[in-house]
Scaffold this motif. Structure first.
Motif, PDB file in Angstrom:
ATOM      1  N   SER A   6      -3.590 -31.989  31.480  1.00 20.06           N
ATOM      2  CA  SER A   6      -3.191 -31.367  30.261  1.00 20.06           C
ATOM      3  C   SER A   6      -3.036 -29.891  30.579  1.00 20.06           C
ATOM      4  CB  SER A   6      -3.969 -31.483  28.953  1.00 20.06           C
ATOM      5  OG  SER A   6      -5.088 -31.042  29.041  1.00 20.06           O
ATOM      6  N   ALA A   7      -4.145 -29.287  31.481  1.00 14.07           N
ATOM      7  CA  ALA A   7      -4.175 -28.404  31.996  1.00 14.07           C
ATOM      8  C   ALA A   7      -2.363 -27.750  32.427  1.00 14.07           C
ATOM      9  CB  ALA A   7      -4.542 -28.060  33.996  1.00 14.07           C
ATOM     10  N   PRO A   8      -2.465 -26.506  32.417  1.00 13.88           N
ATOM     11  CA  PRO A   8      -0.795 -25.548  32.354  1.00 13.88           C
ATOM     12  C   PRO A   8      -0.613 -25.791  33.201  1.00 13.88           C
ATOM     13  CG  PRO A   8      -2.578 -24.035  31.139  1.00 13.88           C
ATOM     14  CD  PRO A   8      -2.755 -25.467  31.424  1.00 13.88           C
ATOM     15  N   GLY A   9       0.880 -26.524  34.243  1.00 14.59           N
ATOM     16  CA  GLY A   9       1.476 -25.985  34.911  1.00 14.59           C
ATOM     17  C   GLY A   9       1.334 -24.774  35.232  1.00 14.59           C
ATOM     18  N   ASP A  38       3.709 -33.502  31.643  1.00 15.50           N
ATOM     19  CA  ASP A  38       3.378 -33.411  30.107  1.00 15.50           C
ATOM     20  C   ASP A  38       2.515 -34.453  29.382  1.00 15.50           C
ATOM     21  OD1 ASP A  38       5.397 -34.021  29.694  1.00 15.50           O
ATOM     22  OD2 ASP A  38       5.318 -32.362  28.277  1.00 15.50           O
ATOM     23  N   GLY A  39       2.960 -35.715  30.115  1.00 16.07           N
ATOM     24  CA  GLY A  39       2.383 -36.921  29.526  1.00 16.07           C
ATOM     25  C   GLY A  39       3.450 -37.220  28.409  1.00 16.07           C
ATOM     26  N   SER A  40       4.551 -37.105  28.301  1.00 12.40           N
ATOM     27  CA  SER A  40       5.721 -37.596  27.232  1.00 12.40           C
ATOM     28  C   SER A  40       7.346 -37.063  28.045  1.00 12.40           C
ATOM     29  CB  SER A  40       5.528 -36.345  26.153  1.00 12.40           C
ATOM     30  OG  SER A  40       6.134 -35.191  25.726  1.00 12.40           O
ATOM     31  N   GLY A  41       6.963 -37.204  29.528  1.00 17.16           N
ATOM     32  CA  GLY A  41       8.449 -37.203  29.851  1.00 17.16           C
ATOM     33  C   GLY A  41       8.401 -35.348  30.263  1.00 17.16           C
ATOM     34  N   GLY A  42       8.213 -34.173  29.468  1.00 19.50           N
ATOM     35  CA  GLY A  42       8.765 -33.170  30.370  1.00 19.50           C
ATOM     36  C   GLY A  42       7.219 -33.187  31.876  1.00 19.50           C
ATOM     37  N   SER A  43       6.756 -31.258  31.498  1.00 18.85           N
ATOM     38  CA  SER A  43       6.088 -30.883  32.678  1.00 18.85           C
ATOM     39  C   SER A  43       5.065 -29.555  31.511  1.00 18.85           C
ATOM     40  CB  SER A  43       6.797 -30.011  33.262  1.00 18.85           C
ATOM     41  OG  SER A  43       6.021 -29.341  34.363  1.00 18.85           O
ATOM     42  N   THR A  44       4.360 -29.657  31.630  1.00 14.05           N
ATOM     43  CA  THR A  44       3.396 -28.351  31.789  1.00 14.05           C
ATOM     44  C   THR A  44       3.595 -26.821  32.154  1.00 14.05           C
ATOM     45  OG1 THR A  44       1.306 -28.239  33.280  1.00 14.05           O
ATOM     46  CG2 THR A  44       1.257 -29.909  30.775  1.00 14.05           C
ATOM     47  N   ALA A  45       4.592 -27.629  33.245  1.00 11.10           N
ATOM     48  CA  ALA A  45       5.000 -25.714  34.217  1.00 11.10           C
ATOM     49  C   ALA A  45       6.913 -25.248  33.419  1.00 11.10           C
ATOM     50  CB  ALA A  45       5.519 -26.342  36.000  1.00 11.10           C
ATOM     51  N   SER A  46       6.784 -24.178  33.123  1.00  4.02           N
ATOM     52  CA  SER A  46       7.604 -23.418  32.818  1.00  4.02           C
ATOM     53  C   SER A  46       8.475 -23.429  33.245  1.00  4.02           C
ATOM     54  CB  SER A  46       7.380 -22.942  31.237  1.00  4.02           C
ATOM     55  OG  SER A  46       6.820 -21.635  32.157  1.00  4.02           O
ATOM     56  N   ILE A  47       9.626 -22.876  33.468  1.00  2.00           N
ATOM     57  CA  ILE A  47      10.564 -22.992  34.186  1.00  2.00           C
ATOM     58  C   ILE A  47      11.762 -21.955  33.710  1.00  2.00           C
ATOM     59  CG2 ILE A  47      12.930 -23.335  35.866  1.00  2.00           C
ATOM     60  CD1 ILE A  47      11.578 -26.019  36.361  1.00  2.00           C
ATOM     61  N   THR A  48      11.886 -20.658  34.143  1.00  2.00           N
ATOM     62  CA  THR A  48      13.449 -20.006  34.119  1.00  2.00           C
ATOM     63  C   THR A  48      14.311 -19.546  34.486  1.00  2.00           C
ATOM     64  OG1 THR A  48      11.373 -18.823  32.135  1.00  2.00           O
ATOM     65  CG2 THR A  48      13.096 -17.140  32.600  1.00  2.00           C
ATOM     66  N   ALA A  49      15.477 -19.528  34.535  1.00  2.00           N
ATOM     67  CA  ALA A  49      16.292 -19.137  35.288  1.00  2.00           C
ATOM     68  C   ALA A  49      16.548 -17.819  34.989  1.00  2.00           C
ATOM     69  CB  ALA A  49      17.155 -19.987  35.423  1.00  2.00           C
ATOM     70  N   ILE A  50      17.143 -16.859  35.807  1.00  2.00           N
ATOM     71  CA  ILE A  50      17.374 -15.585  35.778  1.00  2.00           C
ATOM     72  C   ILE A  50      19.640 -15.858  35.915  1.00  2.00           C
ATOM     73  CG2 ILE A  50      17.315 -12.924  35.718  1.00  2.00           C
ATOM     74  CD1 ILE A  50      14.370 -12.979  35.769  1.00  2.00           C
ATOM     75  N   VAL A  51      19.844 -15.108  35.494  1.00  2.00           N
ATOM     76  CA  VAL A  51      21.526 -16.040  36.324  1.00  2.00           C
ATOM     77  C   VAL A  51      22.345 -15.439  36.171  1.00  2.00           C
ATOM     78  CG1 VAL A  51      23.023 -18.037  35.666  1.00  2.00           C
ATOM     79  CG2 VAL A  51      21.264 -18.307  34.844  1.00  2.00           C
ATOM     80  N   ASN A  52      23.207 -15.543  37.069  1.00  2.00           N
ATOM     81  CA  ASN A  52      24.236 -14.411  37.856  1.00  2.00           C
ATOM     82  C   ASN A  52      25.262 -14.411  36.673  1.00  2.00           C
ATOM     83  OD1 ASN A  52      25.968 -12.655  39.109  1.00  2.00           O
ATOM     84  ND2 ASN A  52      27.392 -14.640  39.927  1.00  2.00           N
ATOM     85  N   THR A  53      25.908 -13.020  36.571  1.00  2.00           N
ATOM     86  CA  THR A  53      26.540 -13.142  34.915  1.00  2.00           C
ATOM     87  C   THR A  53      27.660 -12.537  35.396  1.00  2.00           C
ATOM     88  OG1 THR A  53      25.653 -10.837  34.257  1.00  2.00           O
ATOM     89  CG2 THR A  53      25.047 -13.297  32.467  1.00  2.00           C
ATOM     90  N   GLY A  54      28.124 -11.638  36.993  1.00  2.00           N
ATOM     91  CA  GLY A  54      28.685 -11.130  37.577  1.00  2.00           C
ATOM     92  C   GLY A  54      30.750 -12.073  37.951  1.00  2.00           C
ATOM     93  N   ASP A  55      29.682 -13.136  37.636  1.00  2.00           N
ATOM     94  CA  ASP A  55      31.225 -13.812  37.866  1.00  2.00           C
ATOM     95  C   ASP A  55      32.024 -13.697  36.122  1.00  2.00           C
ATOM     96  OD1 ASP A  55      29.892 -13.980  40.390  1.00  2.00           O
ATOM     97  OD2 ASP A  55      30.056 -16.722  40.121  1.00  2.00           O
ATOM     98  N   ASP A  56      31.444 -12.950  34.846  1.00  2.00           N
ATOM     99  CA  ASP A  56      31.615 -13.447  33.744  1.00  2.00           C
ATOM    100  C   ASP A  56      33.301 -12.741  33.627  1.00  2.00           C
ATOM    101  OD1 ASP A  56      29.882 -14.542  33.639  1.00  2.00           O
ATOM    102  OD2 ASP A  56      29.267 -13.387  32.332  1.00  2.00           O
ATOM    103  N   MET A  57      33.727 -13.448  32.797  1.00  2.00           N
ATOM    104  CA  MET A  57      35.164 -12.468  32.572  1.00  2.00           C
ATOM    105  C   MET A  57      35.627 -13.012  31.189  1.00  2.00           C
ATOM    106  SD  MET A  57      37.255 -15.034  34.678  1.00  2.00           S
ATOM    107  CE  MET A  57      36.570 -16.697  34.533  1.00  2.00           C
ATOM    108  N   TRP A  58      36.785 -12.108  30.848  1.00  2.00           N
ATOM    109  CA  TRP A  58      37.359 -12.554  29.620  1.00  2.00           C
ATOM    110  C   TRP A  58      39.054 -12.863  29.831  1.00  2.00           C
ATOM    111  CZ3 TRP A  58      35.949 -12.250  24.069  1.00  2.00           C
ATOM    112  CH2 TRP A  58      34.801 -11.694  24.007  1.00  2.00           C
ATOM    113  N   LEU A  59      38.710 -14.348  29.053  1.00  2.00           N
ATOM    114  CA  LEU A  59      40.302 -14.887  29.534  1.00  2.00           C
ATOM    115  C   LEU A  59      40.303 -15.199  28.201  1.00  2.00           C
ATOM    116  CD1 LEU A  59      41.851 -15.365  31.985  1.00  2.00           C
ATOM    117  CD2 LEU A  59      40.988 -17.343  32.572  1.00  2.00           C
ATOM    118  N   THR A  60      41.792 -15.135  28.352  1.00  4.43           N
ATOM    119  CA  THR A  60      42.618 -16.356  27.148  1.00  4.43           C
ATOM    120  C   THR A  60      41.747 -16.230  25.942  1.00  4.43           C
ATOM    121  OG1 THR A  60      41.472 -18.074  27.313  1.00  4.43           O
ATOM    122  CG2 THR A  60      43.518 -18.258  28.645  1.00  4.43           C
TER     123      THR A  60
END
Ligand code: GDP
Ligand code: CA
Length: 335
Positions: A6-9, A38-60
Motif C-alpha cells: 500500500s506504499a504510495p507510488g 492499489d489492490g482494486s485494479g488501479g494504482s497508488t501512483a498518480s499520473i497527471t497529463a499537462i496537455v497541449n491546447t495550441g491545436d484548439d479552435m472555434w468551429l461551427t
C-alpha cells in the motif's frame, strides 16, 4: 494488504500532445497499475497529463480541443485504432448537414459522437466554467486513471505564418494542406498574456518525476513550453525530467512532425531534438532522453550536451511495449 503493497507510488507528471502522447499515457497507466497496484485494479501512483491546447479552435460555434480529446478517447478505450484518431464506431451524419449549409470547414470532418464532446465542452464554457473545469467534468464520465490538465485556460492558438505571408490556423496548415505549405514561423496567439491553468505549475513542482511524451517537439511540447512559467517550473522542480524521442532512425514514427522541425531549423533526428530541448544544467528542460536502439550511435552526442541518454526500444506497437517504454522512462529518472 501489507504495508509494502500500500506504499504510495510516485506522482508522475507528463507533458503531452495528442496521439503520440495518448499512446504513451496508456502505456504508463498500464505500467503503474502493475508496478504500484492499489489492490482494486488501479494504482497508488498518480499520473497527471499537462496537455497541449495550441491545436484548439472555434468551429461551427463549438470549442474543439483535439489533443485533450485524443487522450480522453484513447484512455477510455473509445478511440478508433484503425483510423488512428477520433471515436470508435463513429458516424458523420451531422457533418453532412453542416456541409450542406456551408458551415465549418469542409475538409475537417467532425464525427457525430465527437460532436457530443464538443457540445458538452462548449456548454460548460458558455456556463462560465474554465477549460480546466470543463475538462474535469467531461473526463469524469470515464475511468481514465490519468488526470488531464489543459496547459492553459486561455485561448493560445498556434498559427502558421506561411512564407507567402498568409496566416493559417495550425489546423488548416496541418489537416487541409498536410503540412506542405512552406512555413516562415509558428506563432502562438495571445501567448504573452497567457498563464498556466491552475494546478499545472504545482503538478510540475510537486511531481516525483516529469516525463515529456514522444509528442511533436514543435507544436505539442513546444507549445506547452511556450506558456509563460512552464520552463521556469521545469528548471526549478526537484523532480528529474525525462523525455522520450518521437524520432526513430531519422524519421517521425507517425504524422508529419518533420515538417514542423525543419520549419524551425531542427534536424529530424533523436539527438537534434534533445539538443533543441537542452539540458537542465544548460538552461533547458531535460535531465535524461530516451532514444531508440536504432539511434544508439547518437548517445554520445546527447551525453556531451549534458543529457543522460538511455537506449531502449521506442516503438509503441502494442500495449506491453508501450508499458515497457513507460517503465524505461521511469527507470531513466532514477539511474
Ligand atoms: P498529435 O498531437 O496527435 O500530433 O500527437 P503528439 O504530438 O502527441 O505525437 C506526435 C508524435 O508522436 C509524432 O512526432 C510521432 O513521431 C510520435 N510517435 C507516434 N507513435 C510513436 C511511437 O510508437 N513511438 C515513438 N517514440 N514516437 C511515436
Ligand atoms: Ca495535436
Amino acid at each position: 494488504m501489507s504495508n509494502l503493497e500500500s506504499a504510495p507510488g510516485p506522482q508522475i507528471t507528463v507533458l503531452s500532445g495528442g496521439v503520440g502522447g495518448a499512446r504513451f499515457l496508456r502505456g504508463l497507466r498500464e505500467h503503474v497499475r502493475a508496478a504500484y497496484p492499489d489492490g482494486s485494479g488501479g494504482s497508488t501512483a498518480s499520473i497527471t497529463a499537462i496537455v497541449n491546447t495550441g491545436d484548439d479552435m472555434w468551429l461551427t460555434g463549438l470549442r474543439i480541443a483535439p489533443d485533450l480529446d485524443s487522450i480522453m478517447y484513447t484512455l477510455a478505450g473509445e478511440n478508433d485504432e484503425v483510423r488512428g484518431w477520433g471515436r470508435l464506431g463513429e458516424s458523420e451524419r451531422v457533418s453532412g448537414e453542416l456541409r450542406a449549409y456551408g458551415v465549418g470547414w469542409d475538409w475537417f470532418t467532425l464525427g457525430d459522437l465527437d460532436l457530443g464532446t464538443h457540445i458538452a465542452r462548449t456548454s460548460y464554457l458558455r456556463a462560465g466554467l474554465t477549460l480546466s473545469e470543463a475538462t474535469a467534468r467531461i473526463t469524469s464520465r470515464w475511468d481514465l486513471g490519468v488526470r488531464l490538465l489543459p496547459v492553459t485556460d486561455d485561448e493560445v492558438e498556434t498559427h502558421v505564418i506561411a512564407q507567402s505571408g498568409e496566416d493559417l490556423h495550425f489546423q488548416e496548415w496541418w489537416t487541409r494542406h498536410r503540412a506542405t505549405v512552406p512555413v516562415r514561423e509558428f506563432v502562438q496567439r495571445n501567448l504573452s498574456e497567457s498563464t498556466p491553468a491552475p494546478e499545472v505549475l504545482a503538478a510540475i513542482a510537486e511531481a516525483d518525476v516529469v516525463l515529456l511524451a514522444p509528442s511533436n517537439p514543435v507544436v505539442s511540447i513546444g507549445t506547452i513550453l511556450g506558456i509563460p512559467g512552464i520552463r521556469h517550473a521545469l528548471s526549478t522542480t526537484a523532480a528529474p525530467v525525462v523525455g522520450v524521442s518521437p524520432i526513430i532512425g531519422g524519421a517521425v514514427v507517425r504524422g508529419m512532425a518533420d515538417a514542423c522541425l525543419s520549419a524551425i531549423g531542427v534536424a529530424t533526428s533523436a539527438d537534434a531534438v534533445a539538443l533543441h530541448y537542452r539540458s537542465r544544467v544548460d538552461g533547458g528542460v531535460l535531465d535524461a532522453w530516451l532514444i531508440d536502439e536504432l539511434d544508439a550511435e547518437l548517445a554520445p552526442t546527447v551525453e556531451a550536451a549534458g543529457i543522460r541518454a538511455s537506449v531502449v526500444p521506442l516503438w509503441m506497437t502494442d500495449a506491453p511495449r508501450s508499458a515497457q517504454l513507460a517503465a524505461d522512462a521511469l527507470a531513466a529518472a532514477a539511474p
